[in-house]
Enzyme design. Sequence first.
Site, mmCIF file in Angstrom:
data_model
loop_
_atom_site.group_PDB
_atom_site.id
_atom_site.type_symbol
_atom_site.label_atom_id
_atom_site.label_comp_id
_atom_site.label_asym_id
_atom_site.label_seq_id
_atom_site.Cartn_x
_atom_site.Cartn_y
_atom_site.Cartn_z
ATOM 1 N N PRO A 232 62.486 29.832 91.580
ATOM 2 C CA PRO A 232 63.312 28.615 91.645
ATOM 3 C C PRO A 232 64.193 28.618 92.889
ATOM 4 O O PRO A 232 64.677 29.672 93.318
ATOM 5 C CB PRO A 232 64.175 28.696 90.384
ATOM 6 C CG PRO A 232 63.456 29.628 89.475
ATOM 7 C CD PRO A 232 62.760 30.611 90.361
ATOM 8 N N LYS A 233 64.370 27.439 93.477
ATOM 9 C CA LYS A 233 65.290 27.283 94.610
ATOM 10 C C LYS A 233 66.620 26.775 94.075
ATOM 11 O O LYS A 233 66.687 25.705 93.490
ATOM 12 C CB LYS A 233 64.728 26.312 95.643
ATOM 13 C CG LYS A 233 65.558 26.262 96.911
ATOM 14 C CD LYS A 233 64.956 25.311 97.936
ATOM 15 C CE LYS A 233 65.701 25.402 99.252
ATOM 16 N NZ LYS A 233 67.149 25.167 99.113
ATOM 17 N N TRP A 234 67.677 27.552 94.303
ATOM 18 C CA TRP A 234 68.982 27.278 93.707
ATOM 19 C C TRP A 234 69.846 26.421 94.620
ATOM 20 O O TRP A 234 69.764 26.514 95.840
ATOM 21 C CB TRP A 234 69.699 28.592 93.427
ATOM 22 C CG TRP A 234 68.887 29.536 92.605
ATOM 23 C CD1 TRP A 234 67.947 30.426 93.063
ATOM 24 C CD2 TRP A 234 68.885 29.651 91.188
ATOM 25 N NE1 TRP A 234 67.378 31.093 92.010
ATOM 26 C CE2 TRP A 234 67.934 30.645 90.845
ATOM 27 C CE3 TRP A 234 69.607 29.027 90.174
ATOM 28 C CZ2 TRP A 234 67.688 31.015 89.527
ATOM 29 C CZ3 TRP A 234 69.361 29.402 88.856
ATOM 30 C CH2 TRP A 234 68.407 30.378 88.548
ATOM 31 N N GLU B 203 66.852 22.889 92.976
ATOM 32 C CA GLU B 203 66.412 22.116 94.133
ATOM 33 C C GLU B 203 64.904 22.085 94.322
ATOM 34 O O GLU B 203 64.387 21.192 94.992
ATOM 35 C CB GLU B 203 67.048 22.680 95.403
ATOM 36 C CG GLU B 203 68.517 22.409 95.530
ATOM 37 C CD GLU B 203 69.034 22.746 96.905
ATOM 38 O OE1 GLU B 203 69.970 22.081 97.363
ATOM 39 O OE2 GLU B 203 68.509 23.683 97.546
ATOM 40 N N GLY B 204 64.192 23.041 93.767
ATOM 41 C CA GLY B 204 62.759 23.098 93.991
ATOM 42 C C GLY B 204 62.244 24.505 93.768
ATOM 43 O O GLY B 204 62.733 25.232 92.905
#
Length: 256
Positions: A24-26, A172-173
């Site tokens: 996960p993009k934090w 975020e992605g």
Amino acid sequence: MLPEPMLSTPVSSPGLRPGWAGEPKWDGFRAAVSVDAGRVVLRSRRGTQMGPAFPEVVSGAVQLPDATAMDGELVVWDAAGRLAFERLQNRLARRGAGAVRAAEEWPAHFVAFDLLRLSGTVTIGWPYWRRRAALESVFAARRLFAPWALCPSTTDPDTVREWLTWASVGMEGVVFKRLTDAYEPSMRGWQKYKVRETSEAIVGAVTGSLTQPRTLLLGRYDAEGRLQYVGRTTTLARAAGTAVAGLLKVGRHRHA
């Protein structure tokens, strides 16, 4: 010494390919932390010392093995479990007693996603899968708890697709990392896919000037017709600010 961070390049597809892992993009601040004989360094992506602003992370380093360094993301969660970037951002200027109070009210977590050094052994030359296994072992063996959190990692495409539905909590992605790649400082060897959601808002004010705005302060009308602040943009590049300036018009009515 902490190495320069490994970087990512944007991609247009969220698909997870064979031989790659997804994380996960934090929505937080990229940071690296190291501990050596009781000396703790918490450094931003651009080299700024962040320890004075986040005393709970510095004091929490007592949980880590000596001569160890990790790469990760500083985040703040709100009471509803959403990432609260503005709270995190507001903490940057706090020092001393102010930083301690802020840590009590809005504690930060360090979400670790890579291992740079382990008990004196530099690990950046190891492939990702080996670094990841060692990072998981550190969390398990030391039974790490807040402010430390282990970033999820998967090779399952279905799990990645599920993560992409987490935008409502501030995710975020996804970041993609090749399983066999070493950690290459300053190199854009990772890939990132960002979830993009569109919504309409009114520009209620700007920072900077109307001819060269730096950020846009956005609002929406509530049920009673009052314009309410909902957030701001990131800092605009000069060219983007110039382009936006040509579209701005002074409102006709005053808003309460």
